[in-house]
Design an enzyme around this catalytic site. Structure first.
Site, short mmCIF file in Angstrom:
data_model
loop_
_atom_site.label_atom_id
_atom_site.label_comp_id
_atom_site.label_asym_id
_atom_site.label_seq_id
_atom_site.Cartn_x
_atom_site.Cartn_y
_atom_site.Cartn_z
N LYS A 135 -0.14 -7.36 12.89
CA LYS A 135 -1.18 -6.47 12.38
C LYS A 135 -2.44 -6.78 13.17
CE LYS A 135 -3.15 -4.83 8.00
NZ LYS A 135 -3.13 -4.96 6.52
N THR A 152 1.45 -4.35 4.15
CA THR A 152 1.25 -4.56 5.60
C THR A 152 0.69 -5.94 5.91
OG1 THR A 152 -0.96 -3.63 5.43
CG2 THR A 152 0.85 -2.12 6.02
N ASP A 153 0.12 -6.62 4.92
CA ASP A 153 -0.54 -7.89 5.21
C ASP A 153 0.43 -8.94 5.75
OD1 ASP A 153 -3.07 -7.89 2.54
OD2 ASP A 153 -2.81 -6.72 4.38
N TYR A 197 -8.15 0.40 -3.30
CA TYR A 197 -7.09 1.00 -4.14
C TYR A 197 -6.25 -0.13 -4.72
CZ TYR A 197 -4.77 -0.17 0.18
OH TYR A 197 -4.32 -0.87 1.28
N THR A 220 0.83 -1.22 0.00
CA THR A 220 0.00 0.00 0.00
C THR A 220 0.84 1.25 0.00
OG1 THR A 220 -1.87 -1.05 1.08
CG2 THR A 220 -1.65 1.31 1.42
N SER A 266 1.62 -7.70 -0.63
CA SER A 266 2.37 -8.66 0.21
C SER A 266 1.61 -9.93 0.56
CB SER A 266 2.86 -7.98 1.49
OG SER A 266 1.81 -7.84 2.43
N GLU A 303 -2.12 -28.65 27.46
CA GLU A 303 -3.37 -29.19 26.90
C GLU A 303 -3.16 -30.52 26.18
OE1 GLU A 303 -6.10 -26.66 28.42
OE2 GLU A 303 -6.45 -28.40 27.13
N1 DAS Z 1 -2.56 -5.84 0.12
C1 DAS Z 1 -1.83 -5.16 1.16
C2 DAS Z 1 -0.40 -5.63 1.13
O1 DAS Z 1 0.26 -5.47 0.11
C3 DAS Z 1 -1.83 -3.70 1.07
C4 DAS Z 1 -1.05 -3.12 2.21
O2 DAS Z 1 -1.64 -2.98 3.26
O3 DAS Z 1 0.17 -2.89 2.09
O4 DAS Z 1 0.05 -6.11 2.17
#
Ligand code: DAS
Length: 356
Positions: free
Chosen positions: A192, A119-120, A53, A39, A86, A313
């Protein structure tokens, strides 16, 4: 006469040492930005498009151009290693990235590295690098929750802060870091925690390491777990990683996923159990059968915080299973993949889960 010339010689050496130290301290750091997409490199149709986006559109040179203030804090160069969202990051991407990072950090004129990333899976790439980077120099992974075209895009300030940390002496030896939202988190503990908000990256119970405030990093903690130069893992000669998968557990789950993953060739399996890594009666036989075939089983938890305790467990000693300690399933998978490049011995692997 002889004593005088010795004193003069020592004075000259001392002066040169002080000058060199002062120069090193005054010299702006050389930071390399490795861009992978996400992103932070995303574009939206309008300035208010913050979901829906397209990620991975803007190249590294434009990312750098968009933050002219970078020049005030570091000598920055950029490389476009990949240009992907990602969620598509793969083991092969990780090996390519890790080798490039290690090659760059071995150069005396490179002081630190920033990796721009979606960020994923930022938490996974960061932890993988935390285990395989062979340098104490700062490595900072950074992303954004809003595309570059959005009002109050968080990418530019996140990138600026990441470069500040990557060029900071204080970040040396801290392991791979994730810098976003003015906060500095350790690769091992950060996740995250929100699908869309800019404050999403947190180390919840184990806590962040520090902040970036007033154009500089402020550290308050350091990880107690080994990382970077102190790990036993080396990917320099690896072109692939062992297949390790995750089976998610929930009420009414059966053995289908476990059996399918084993049939597809998993060498290791992370069981993302409920609670403290509990094993449902319908799943336990499938995991035991997998273990008998030589698949290494790690009991983790979907809960997200806390220790999965050995012989809690389940009787791990009897089942010959490993427990994930506090690693979430996706990070336990990374450590198990690297562990399997060294050994299949479950006692050794359990040691690794208590070490890293
Ligand atoms: N799809 C997400 C990624 O590329 C967009 C982002 O949050 O960076 O991880």
């Amino acid at each position: 006469m002889f004593l005088k010339s010795i004193r003069a010689w020592f004075a000259l050496v001392l002066f040169m040492l002080c000058a060199a130290t002062a120069h090193a301290a005054a010299r702006m750091p050389n930071v390399v930005i490795l861009a992978t997409g996400g992103t932070i490199a995303g574009t939206g149709a309008t300035s208010t498009t913050t979901v829906g986006y397209t990620a991975a559109k803007v190249g590294v040179d434009d990312l750098i151009k968009a933050v002219p203030e970078l020049k005030q804090v570091a000598h920055v160069t950029g490389e476009q290693v990949f240009q992907i969202a990602s969620e598509n990051m793969s083991n092969e991407h990780w090996l390519t990235l890790a080798k490039r990072v290690n090659t760059l950090l071995a150069k005396p004129d490179v002081d630190g590295i920033v990796i721009t990333h979606g960020t994923d899976t930022i938490e996974e790439t960061a932890y993988f690098l935390d285990l395989v980077v062979k340098s104490k120099k700062p490595v900072v992974v950074v992303g954004a929750m809003r595309p570059s075209t959005a009002i109050s895009a968080d990418g530019p300030i996140n990138l600026y802060n990441a470069v500040l940390v990557a060029g900071s002496q204080d970040a040396i030896g801290k392991g791979v870091l994730v810098v976003m939202n003015d906060q500095i988190n350790a690769a091992r503990d950060v996740s995250k925690t929100n699908t869309t908000t800019t404050d999403t990256f947190k180390s919840t119970e184990l806590g962040l390491l520090g902040y970036v405030v007033g154009n500089q990093p402020h550290f308050y903690r350091a990880s107690t777990r080994k990382h970077t130069v102190d790990t036993e893992f080396d990917v320099s000669n690896l072109n692939a990683l062992p297949q390790v998968d995750i089976a998610y557990t929930y009420a009414n789950v059966g053995p289908t996923a476990v059996n399918a993953l084993v049939a597809a060739g998993a060498k290791g399996l992370i069981h993302a159990g409920v609670g403290d890594g509990s094993l449902p009666n319908k799943v336990r036989p499938a995991l035991s059968a997998a273990r008998e075939k030589g698949v290494v089983i790690v009991r983790a938890s979907r809960v997200g915080q806390g220790i999965v305790a050995r012989n809690g467990e389940a009787n791990d000693d009897q089942l010959d299973f490993v427990v994930a300690d506090t690693l979430n399933p996706q990070k336990a998978r990374i450590l198990l993949m690297l562990a399997l490049t060294k050994t299949n011995d479950t006692k050794e692997i359990q040691r690794m889960f208590y070490t890293y």
